[in-house]
Structures are given as structure tokens and as C-alpha cells.
Design an enzyme around this catalytic site. Structure first.
Site, short mmCIF file in Angstrom:
data_model
loop_
_atom_site.label_atom_id
_atom_site.label_comp_id
_atom_site.label_asym_id
_atom_site.label_seq_id
_atom_site.Cartn_x
_atom_site.Cartn_y
_atom_site.Cartn_z
N SER A 144 -8.48 -15.12 1.35
CA SER A 144 -9.29 -13.64 1.40
C SER A 144 -10.72 -13.35 0.51
CB SER A 144 -8.38 -12.77 0.40
OG SER A 144 -8.16 -11.82 -0.66
N HIS A 181 0.20 -1.22 0.04
CA HIS A 181 0.09 -0.27 0.06
C HIS A 181 0.99 1.41 0.19
CE1 HIS A 181 -3.08 3.35 2.16
NE2 HIS A 181 -3.82 2.98 1.09
C1 LIG Z 1 -6.24 0.83 3.34
C2 LIG Z 1 -4.85 -0.52 3.38
C3 LIG Z 1 -4.27 0.77 4.78
C4 LIG Z 1 -4.62 1.44 4.19
O1 LIG Z 1 -5.40 2.23 5.16
P1 LIG Z 1 -6.22 3.60 5.77
O2 LIG Z 1 -6.96 3.21 6.87
O3 LIG Z 1 -7.53 3.48 4.30
O4 LIG Z 1 -5.41 4.69 5.92
C5 LIG Z 1 -3.00 0.11 4.53
N1 LIG Z 1 -2.86 -1.21 3.73
C6 LIG Z 1 -3.71 -1.49 2.87
C7 LIG Z 1 -2.71 -2.95 2.63
C8 LIG Z 1 -4.97 -1.61 2.89
O5 LIG Z 1 -5.33 -2.14 2.05
#
Ligand SMILES: *Cc1c(COP(=O)(O)O)cnc(C)c1O
Length: 372
Positions: free
Chosen positions: A314, A114
Site C-alpha cells: 500500500s 467503500h
Molecule cells: C475511490 C474508491 C472507489 C470509487 O472509485 P471512484 O472512481 O471514486 O468512483 C471504490 N473503492 C475504493 C476502495 C476506492 O478507494
């Protein structure tokens, strides 16, 4: 009256968009109406969750119960953590902790990671090392080993994805830990469990998220994803001993300020506490339903020839990106030629059938009605 009309219109739009949403990993099916009275108060947990400050209107007792619940779930006895404003803040905190422990470390993460982890590297000025991914989105372990070994004795901060954003792929904590032990560098292992942090513990045969048996340093989980919340939020959890190391440094400058943000959502802690208390016993059931429905969607997509992928452990179903119109209608997240649907609690079989019908083109000539 203009004000009321404006809000009415916005509310109708929220209703409609909520009924058709399928792209993001947000559980939109929840009921927090018993908490409505608390919108009349400025509930602010500013600062450390374990140190009550002078401001009295806070929900720290609920926050600490949430953290203790997560700590039990992950086999972590001596924990510290807090309710964050989102998963991103949790990742930033976990990686910050790693950098405070090992100031000259490099940060390793797979290419499917991410963007919040890239951002953390930038903000914290840590050298980023992108590791190859396998085609299912899981980290390439051989490349990880080679990249860590290449940097000699340089400490490592490693981000482990417990469910990647696009493909829902799970990096194996046990394999990453074995590699790091083998290379023999000091390391901080951070788990990004934004969504999967609440799926894996409830799926039989899935890799354990277990601080007792694995050298995990920290974990971040989003609150508005699996649990669901009208206010984006999350939790971060770490070994208390590691946090103590940083605390000392901060006491030196005369502050007991341990969180990234100063003012913090007291309502978010209350939402999470309420959900865990009210529904926690049913999380396993909710996960089983989501995964079962994801399999149903995958099979339907396969019949349409859309080449779906559903990773183990998943509820994220990846497939060939459909028309722009359809992506807009269902608010699908896309990347390159791929789109995905994350089958959350609010996406049941009726909705999946409706989506499949859209994807098959069968409804092209008919106006659509909102699906409930
Ligand atoms: C959604 C997500 C994030 C970030 O989360 P937020 O709550 O949107 O800041 C981080 N890592 C992964 C793998 C995600 O899917």
C-alpha cells in the site's frame, strides 16, 4: 473581460490546490497535452465496446486495447469489459453481474468497504451483509466464513477490497476463494481494485490478481487514481462467459445494450490508452517510488508521535487527525480520529518534508508559500 478573468482566477486556484493536495488517491502528475486537439470532437462510445454502433465518432479501438492490456495484467484470456465513468460504476457493474448470475444471492463486504458497494446493494436490492474488519482494515476471514455458512446454500456475491479507501488494506483473494469453496455455495467474487488494482501487480510478493488461478468473476479499477486523468474514469473487466449469460436475457427484449451508462466517454478511453502506451513500461517504477515515499512519510510521522499505519502492498499512510486548518490546507480525507495521505506520483520527498514540517507545528507563525 469578465469571462476571461473568471477563468483565469479559477485556473490559478486549480494550480494552487493541485500543488498542495495530499489526501485523495489521485495521481495529479501527468501530461496529456498531445490529446488536446481531441477536445474538438464529440467522441462517444455509447453502448457495447465490442459492437460498433451507427455513431461513427468513437474511440472503441483504443478502449478495446486498454481492456486487453488490463486482461493480460490479470491473467484473463476470454474477457469482456468497458471503460466506465469511475470506479463506482465498475463496482456497480461487477455486483450487477453477480446478481444476474445469482438473483437470490446475499452481498458480503467488510466494514471498511467503500460506500459505492453499499450503494450497489441498495440500487440492485441485494441483501447486504457487513463483515467485521481486522484493525488494519482487512476483512475478518472467520466472520466471513461464519456469515456465509449461516445462510445455508444461499449463493454469495463477495466484494474483495484490493486496497481499502481509508487504510489501504488488502483482502486476500486466495483466502476468500478457499472459504467459499469450503462452504460450498455458488458465488461471484468481485474485486474492488480502485487504486490497488494497479499497485499489487507491480509489488513483489503481493497477492496475485489472477483470473487464471482464482475464481474471480469481475474487477473494477479507477482510471483517475493510479494512472491519472483529467476526466474521472475507470475500467471494469469480467469473464466473457458470465457476461454472455446476461446478454442473452437482454437480447430477449431486443437490445444489445450491455453497459450501465448509455453514452460513454470516448475521451477517457483515449486518455487511458495514451497513458498505458506512453508510461505503461514505467508503472512498476512509479509504484516502487510511491511505496518508498510512503515509507519515508510513515517514518517521519512516527518521529512526530502521530501513530502512523502503512499496510503491506500500500501507499496509504494513516495517522492521527491533525488540526482542521491543516486538513483543509492539504485537503486531507478524514474519518473519526484518523486522517490519511495517499502518496501518489505527485507527492515527492520535498512535499512530504513540507507536510511533516506543518504537522510538527514548526511553521505555525510563518505564512506559507505554495509548494511545487
Ligand atoms: C475511490 C474508491 C472507489 C470509487 O472509485 P471512484 O472512481 O471514486 O468512483 C471504490 N473503492 C475504493 C476502495 C476506492 O478507494
Amino acid at each position: 473581460m469578465a469571462l476571461a478573468a473568471r477563468l483565469d482566477a479559477f485556473r490559478r486556484r486549480c494550480d494552487e490546490l493541485t500543488s498542495l493536495h495530499a489526501g485523495y488517491p489521485y495521481n495529479l502528475a501527468y501530461d496529456y497535452t498531445p490529446l488536446l486537439p481531441f477536445f474538438q470532437y464529440t467522441i462517444n462510445n455509447l453502448g457495447d465496446p465490442y459492437v460498433n454502433g451507427n455513431y461513427g465518432i468513437h474511440s472503441r479501438e483504443f478502449e478495446r486495447e486498454c481492456l486487453a492490456w488490463f486482461a493480460r495484467l490479470y491473467g484473463l484470456e476470454d474477457h469482456w469489459g468497458y471503460v466506465t465513468s469511475c470506479g463506482t460504476e465498475g463496482n456497480l457493474y461487477g455486483i450487477f453481474l453477480g446478481r444476474e448470475r445469482y438473483p437470490d444471492a446475499a452481498l458480503y463486504f467488510s466494514r471498511d468497504t467503500h460506500y459505492s458497494v453499499h450503494k450497489a446493494a441498495r440500487l440492485l436490492q441485494i441483501a447486504p451483509v457487513a463483515i467485521d474488519s481486522q484493525s488494519n482494515g482487512e476483512i475478518d476471514y472467520a466472520d466471513l466464513e461464519a456469515q456465509v455458512a449461516r445462510r445455508g446454500s444461499r449463493p454469495a456475491i463477495v466484494n474483495v477490497n484490493l486496497g481499502t479507501t481509508l487504510k489501504g488494506a488488502v483482502d486476500r483473494i486466495d483466502r476468500v476463494a478457499t472459504i467459499l469453496d469450503g462452504v460450498g455455495v455458488p458465488f461471484h467474487l468481485h474485486c474492488d481494485g480502485a487504486l490497488g488494482g494497479l499497485l499489487l501487480p507491480y509489488i513483489q510478493g503481493s497477492p496475485a490478481i489472477d483470473f487464471t488461478n482464482y475464481p474471480i468473476g469481475s474487477i473494477a479499477v479507477s482510471g483517475h487514481k493510479f494512472i491519472g486523468s483529467p476526466i474521472p474514469c475507470g475500467i471494469v473487466l469480467a469473464r466473457r462467459a458470465h457476461v454472455k449469460q446476461i446478454e442473452t436475457a437482454i437480447e430477449y427484449i431486443g437490445s444489445t445494450d450491455t453497459t450501465i451508462m448509455g453514452s460513454r466517454q470516448g475521451l477517457a478511453a483515449l486518455f487511458l490508452w495514451y497513458a498505458i502506451t506512453d508510461r505503461g513500461d514505467r508503472f512498476a517504477e512509479e509504484v516502487a517510488t510511491c511505496v518508498g515515499n510512503a515509507e519515508y512519510l510513515r517514518d517521519g510521522l512516527a518521529e512526530l508521535g502521530l501513530d502512523p499505519l502503512l499496510n503491506a502492498w500500500s501507499n496509504t499512510v494513516v495517522f492521527r487527525k491533525p488540526s482542521a486548518d491543516l486538513c483543509r490546507t492539504w485537503q486531507l480525507a478524514t474519518q473519526g480520529e484518523l486522517a490519511h495521505v495517499v502518496v501518489m506520483q505527485n507527492i515527492g520527498r520535498t512535499k512530504i518534508d513540507s507536510l511533516l514540517e506543518d504537522l510538527s507545528g514548526a511553521r505555525d507563525r510563518q505564512p506559507r508559500a505554495a509548494v511545487s
